[in-house]
Scaffold this motif. Structure first.
Motif, PDB file in Angstrom:
ATOM      1  N   GLU A 148       0.831  -1.209   0.000  1.00 43.19           N
ATOM      2  CA  GLU A 148       0.000   0.000   0.000  1.00 43.19           C
ATOM      3  C   GLU A 148       0.863   1.256   0.000  1.00 43.19           C
ATOM      4  O   GLU A 148       0.570   2.233  -0.698  1.00 43.19           O
ATOM      5  CB  GLU A 148      -0.930  -0.006   1.215  1.00 43.19           C
ATOM      6  N   LYS A 149       1.944   1.223   0.772  1.00 45.07           N
ATOM      7  CA  LYS A 149       2.816   2.397   0.877  1.00 45.07           C
ATOM      8  C   LYS A 149       3.527   2.692  -0.432  1.00 45.07           C
ATOM      9  O   LYS A 149       3.568   3.847  -0.887  1.00 45.07           O
ATOM     10  CB  LYS A 149       3.835   2.187   1.998  1.00 45.07           C
ATOM     11  N   LYS A 152       1.118   3.965  -3.210  1.00 44.82           N
ATOM     12  CA  LYS A 152       0.372   5.204  -2.948  1.00 44.82           C
ATOM     13  C   LYS A 152       0.679   6.320  -3.929  1.00 44.82           C
ATOM     14  O   LYS A 152      -0.232   6.992  -4.433  1.00 44.82           O
ATOM     15  CB  LYS A 152       0.653   5.659  -1.513  1.00 44.82           C
ATOM     16  N   ASN A 153       1.946   6.544  -4.203  1.00 42.99           N
ATOM     17  CA  ASN A 153       2.327   7.673  -5.057  1.00 42.99           C
ATOM     18  C   ASN A 153       2.587   7.277  -6.511  1.00 42.99           C
ATOM     19  O   ASN A 153       3.129   8.064  -7.283  1.00 42.99           O
ATOM     20  CB  ASN A 153       3.574   8.359  -4.481  1.00 42.99           C
TER      21      ASN A 153
END
Length: 220
Positions: A148-149, A152-153
Motif C-alpha cells: 500500500e505504501k 500510494k504515489n
C-alpha cells in the motif's frame, strides 16, 4: 609447473570437477543461517581438490551447506506465487532462512524491471523491496502495508490494469493444458516438485498437489 599440476583437481582438468571452489565458498557460504567466520578459516586449510570432492566429513558439511543455500534460493525463484496490482507493484510471500532474499528479489527484478517487487519473508517477518533502479531495502512491516505504501504515489498504469491476475488462475490453466494423456509423466512431475516444496508459502494451497495426486482421467 609440476607442483601446480599436482595441486590441481584431476576432475577439473578433465572438466568434471564437483563441489565448490574457494572463491565460491567465500562468496556464498556467509549466506547460510549457521555460518561462522571460523568455517572460512577451516576451509582455507583444506586443499581445494579435497574440498571439491567432499574428501573429508568437514568438506561434506561445507558442500551440504552450500547446496542448502543454492536450493533455497532456486526454489523460491521457481515456486513463489506472485500477484500484481494496477500500479505495477508485484508482490508475494517467501520463506527464507538463509540470506538469499536479495538474490530472489534480483531474479524477479530482471524479469519485471519496470515493476517494484515486494516479497514478505515469513522467516524474518520482514518485507524485501526492490525498485526499478535495482535498489533493495528490507522493511520491518507486513506485506500488505508495504504494498500500500509503495503503491500510494504511483499512478494507475493501463498496461498493468489490463493484466490483473492471480497465481492460482495462471497455474490452474497451465496444469490443465499439461495433464492430457499424451503428456502424462507423473514421476517427472514429482521429481520437479518434491513433497518438501509444498511447505513453501506459494505452494501450501497450490493447485500442483491436487493435479499431481489425481488420476489423469479426472481431467478429461
Amino acid at each position: 609447473m609440476k607442483n601446480s599440476t599436482i595441486k590441481k583437481d584431476p576432475l577439473e582438468i578433465i572438466g568434471r570437477a564437483k563441489g565448490h571452489s574457494y572463491r565460491e565458498i567465500i562468496d556464498k557460504l556467509p549466506r547460510h543461517c549457521k555460518f561462522s567466520p571460523y568455517l572460512i578459516d577451516q576451509v582455507k586449510n583444506i586443499p581445494e581438490v579435497i574440498l571439491r570432492n567432499s574428501g573429508t566429513p568437514f568438506a561434506k558439511k561445507i558442500n551440504r551447506m552450500m547446496r542448502e543455500v543454492t536450493t533455497e534460493a532456486y526454489r523460491a525463484k521457481q515456486f513463489t506465487r506472485t500477484e500484481i496490482n494496477n500500479r505495477g507493484v508485484l508482490f508475494g510471500v517467501v520463506l527464507l532462512k538463509h540470506k538469499v532474499l536479495d538474490s530472489v528479489l534480483n531474479y524477479f527484478h530482471e524479469r519485471w524491471p519496470q515493476c517494484i517487487i515486494c516479497l514478505y519473508n515469513e522467516y524474518s517477518c520482514k518485507t524485501g523491496v526492490i525498485n526499478e533502479k535495482g535498489t533493495i531495502q528490507e522493511i520491518d512491516a507486513p506485506l500488505k502495508s508495504v504494498v500500500e505504501k509503495v503503491s500510494k504515489n504511483r499512478p494507475v498504469i493501463p498496461y498493468f490494469d489490463d493484466i490483473q491476475f492471480s497465481g492460482k488462475e495462471i497455474f490452474e490453466t497451465l496444469y490443465k493444458s499439461q495433464f492430457i494423456s499424451e503428456r502424462e509423466n507423473k514421476s517427472y512431475f514429482k521429481r520437479m516438485i518434491p513433497d518438501k516444496c509444498f511447505e513453501l508459502p506459494g505452494m501450501r494451497h497450490g493447485v500442483e498437489k491436487r493435479f499431481r495426486n489425481k488420476r489423469i482421467n479426472e481431467f478429461l
